[in-house]
Design an enzyme around this catalytic site. Structure first.
Site, PDB file in Angstrom:
ATOM      1  N   LYS A  66       0.810  -1.227   0.000  1.00 14.86           N
ATOM      2  CA  LYS A  66       0.000   0.000   0.000  1.00 14.86           C
ATOM      3  C   LYS A  66       0.841   1.273   0.000  1.00 14.86           C
ATOM      4  CE  LYS A  66      -3.986  -2.155   2.218  1.00 14.86           C
ATOM      5  NZ  LYS A  66      -4.966  -2.092   3.315  1.00 14.86           N
ATOM      6  N   GLY A 131      -2.343   0.712  17.561  1.00 12.96           N
ATOM      7  CA  GLY A 131      -1.523   0.448  16.384  1.00 12.96           C
ATOM      8  C   GLY A 131      -1.209   1.731  15.643  1.00 12.96           C
ATOM      9  N   ALA A 132      -0.115   1.731  14.897  1.00 11.04           N
ATOM     10  CA  ALA A 132       0.265   2.915  14.121  1.00 11.04           C
ATOM     11  C   ALA A 132       0.942   2.496  12.816  1.00 11.04           C
ATOM     12  CB  ALA A 132       1.183   3.822  14.938  1.00 11.04           C
ATOM     13  N   GLY A 134       0.335   0.433   8.852  1.00  9.10           N
ATOM     14  CA  GLY A 134      -0.454   0.722   7.654  1.00  9.10           C
ATOM     15  C   GLY A 134      -1.951   0.705   7.928  1.00  9.10           C
TER      16      GLY A 134
HETATM   17  P1  ATR Z   1      -0.353  -3.298   8.971  1.00 12.80           P
HETATM   18  O1  ATR Z   1      -0.314  -2.859   7.536  1.00 12.80           O
HETATM   19  O2  ATR Z   1      -1.138  -4.567   9.200  1.00 12.80           O
HETATM   20  O3  ATR Z   1      -0.754  -2.203   9.904  1.00 12.80           O
HETATM   21  P2  ATR Z   1       2.352  -2.849   9.815  1.00 12.80           P
HETATM   22  O4  ATR Z   1       2.425  -1.567   9.060  1.00 12.80           O
HETATM   23  O5  ATR Z   1       3.525  -3.762   9.815  1.00 12.80           O
HETATM   24  O6  ATR Z   1       1.146  -3.742   9.326  1.00 12.80           O
HETATM   25  O7  ATR Z   1       1.949  -2.494  11.319  1.00 12.80           O
HETATM   26  C1  ATR Z   1       1.734  -3.485  12.273  1.00 12.80           C
HETATM   27  C2  ATR Z   1       1.202  -2.813  13.540  1.00 12.80           C
HETATM   28  O8  ATR Z   1       0.865  -3.821  14.501  1.00 12.80           O
HETATM   29  C3  ATR Z   1       2.190  -1.894  14.211  1.00 12.80           C
HETATM   30  O9  ATR Z   1       1.461  -0.878  14.880  1.00 12.80           O
HETATM   31  C4  ATR Z   1       2.860  -2.848  15.212  1.00 12.80           C
HETATM   32  O10 ATR Z   1       3.479  -2.209  16.296  1.00 12.80           O
HETATM   33  P3  ATR Z   1       4.989  -1.655  16.138  1.00 12.80           P
HETATM   34  O11 ATR Z   1       4.872  -0.378  15.366  1.00 12.80           O
HETATM   35  O12 ATR Z   1       5.441  -1.442  17.537  1.00 12.80           O
HETATM   36  O13 ATR Z   1       5.747  -2.735  15.417  1.00 12.80           O
HETATM   37  C5  ATR Z   1       1.648  -3.612  15.661  1.00 12.80           C
HETATM   38  N1  ATR Z   1       1.932  -4.946  16.270  1.00 12.80           N
HETATM   39  C6  ATR Z   1       2.260  -6.072  15.628  1.00 12.80           C
HETATM   40  N2  ATR Z   1       2.369  -7.110  16.500  1.00 12.80           N
HETATM   41  C7  ATR Z   1       2.064  -6.602  17.737  1.00 12.80           C
HETATM   42  C8  ATR Z   1       1.990  -7.154  19.046  1.00 12.80           C
HETATM   43  N3  ATR Z   1       2.224  -8.436  19.269  1.00 12.80           N
HETATM   44  N4  ATR Z   1       1.654  -6.334  20.056  1.00 12.80           N
HETATM   45  C9  ATR Z   1       1.410  -5.020  19.843  1.00 12.80           C
HETATM   46  N5  ATR Z   1       1.468  -4.444  18.625  1.00 12.80           N
HETATM   47  C10 ATR Z   1       1.789  -5.222  17.593  1.00 12.80           C
END
Ligand code: ATR
Length: 283
Positions: A66, A131-132, A134
């Site tokens: 994306k 979350g932050a 995508g």
């Molecule tokens: P997506 O497009 O699905 O949002 P991404 O851009 O890789 O994928 O973002 C994944 C999000 O899930 C991020 O906010 C990530 O937190 P970090 O920025 O700290 O990596 C979060 N995330 C993934 N696994 C997690 C977990 N076990 N606990 C908390 N946050 C998690």
């Protein structure tokens, strides 16, 4: 002539988008073919060029492309620009255009579930967005525009939440909403909690303090599954009303469909079909 569409991602085999668009097309009588296409990790641009040469007229873009799609677009919608991510593309005289329909999809599904005014479905609500990445960046703008009074943004990596919030500060001010980054998710505060982390995807449960999810809150997981996702199960165990993201998937697809065809499909029967197929284990 049959119009050609596709969704590009990696992995892509289990995408439900071809099924959803086939159901929309059957409903509206459109003559189209919509396929799932695997693009190599560094090969989105070439895959799109080949698709266009084949006669492709529009596409959805999913994980992990994306951001790359956003970069490739000559023209981007305001939503895509704010999200810095694109999930819907097409071609016109100025080249590749891109939009992001994820946030519209989430807000429409929430309006349906909460049975609120579709124009201001989140009016007066206090939201906690987890979350932050995508997924979160695609929905924060539309959540603000949907009338949320206050949004607390939490992410495991704080700096990403701060960057995302900074990019949305003008929009928050425009809507009179309070947007803040929190170090820990506040207990007994939110009317609604949206999980935009990828934790459910890995089968993980988020470590949330008691009371973050509570009986007077609703909870929404942007992931979906045949059974309750870990976040939905966690929210229900805390007494909250909780839903998964299948409705959002159908609604974002409907908005893409409208952008391409100028027609809005009826999402309710398509969501019912998808839910039944998911429960029956059909991919
Ligand atoms: P997506 O497009 O699905 O949002 P991404 O851009 O890789 O994928 O973002 C994944 C999000 O899930 C991020 O906010 C990530 O937190 P970090 O920025 O700290 O990596 C979060 N995330 C993934 N696994 C997690 C977990 N076990 N606990 C908390 N946050 C998690």
């Amino acid at each position: 002539m049959t119009a050609l569409y596709a969704v590009f991602g990696n992995p892509i085999a289990h995408s439900r988008s071809p099924r959803i668009h086939a159901l929309f097309a059957a409903q509206t009588g459109a003559d189209l073919r919509y396929e799932a296409r695997l693009a190599p990790p560094d090969g989105l641009e070439a895959a799109l060029a080949a698709f266009r040469a084949e006669g492709g007229v529009g596409a959805n873009i999913t994980v992990p492309f994306k951001f790359e799609a956003w970069r490739l677009c000559a023209r981007r919608s305001a939503a895509a620009q704010l999200a810095q991510a694109v999930n819907t593309i097409g071609w016109d005289e100025s080249g590749l255009w891109g939009d992001n329909t994820d946030g519209v999809g989430l807000v429409r599904d929430l309006a349906r579930l909460l049975q609120t005014d579709p124009h201001r479905p989140l009016q007066h609500q206090r939201l906690l967005l987890l979350g932050a990445g995508g997924a979160a960046s695609g929905v924060l703008g539309p959540l603000l525009a949907a009338g949320a009074r206050s949004i607390a943004l939490w992410n495991r990596s704080l700096d990403k939440a701060q960057t995302l919030a900074a990019r949305h500060s003008a929009l928050a001010a425009q809507h009179g909403a309070d947007l803040q980054v929190v170090h820990t998710p506040p207990p007994h505060w939110a009317d609604g909690v949206v999980n935009a982390t990828a934790a459910s995807l890995g089968g993980e449960t988020l470590e949330l303090a008691d009371g973050v999810l509570h009986p007077n809150a609703w909870a929404y997981d942007m992931m979906y599954a045949a059974a309750d996702t870990p976040f939905v199960a966690q929210a229900k165990a805390a007494g909250a009303q909780a839903w998964d993201g299948l409705g959002m998937l159908v609604e974002q697809a409907a908005q893409s469909y409208t952008l391409w065809h100028g027609e809005s499909p009826d999402t309710a029967p398509v969501l019912a079909t998808l839910r039944a197929e998911l429960a029956a284990g059909k991919s």
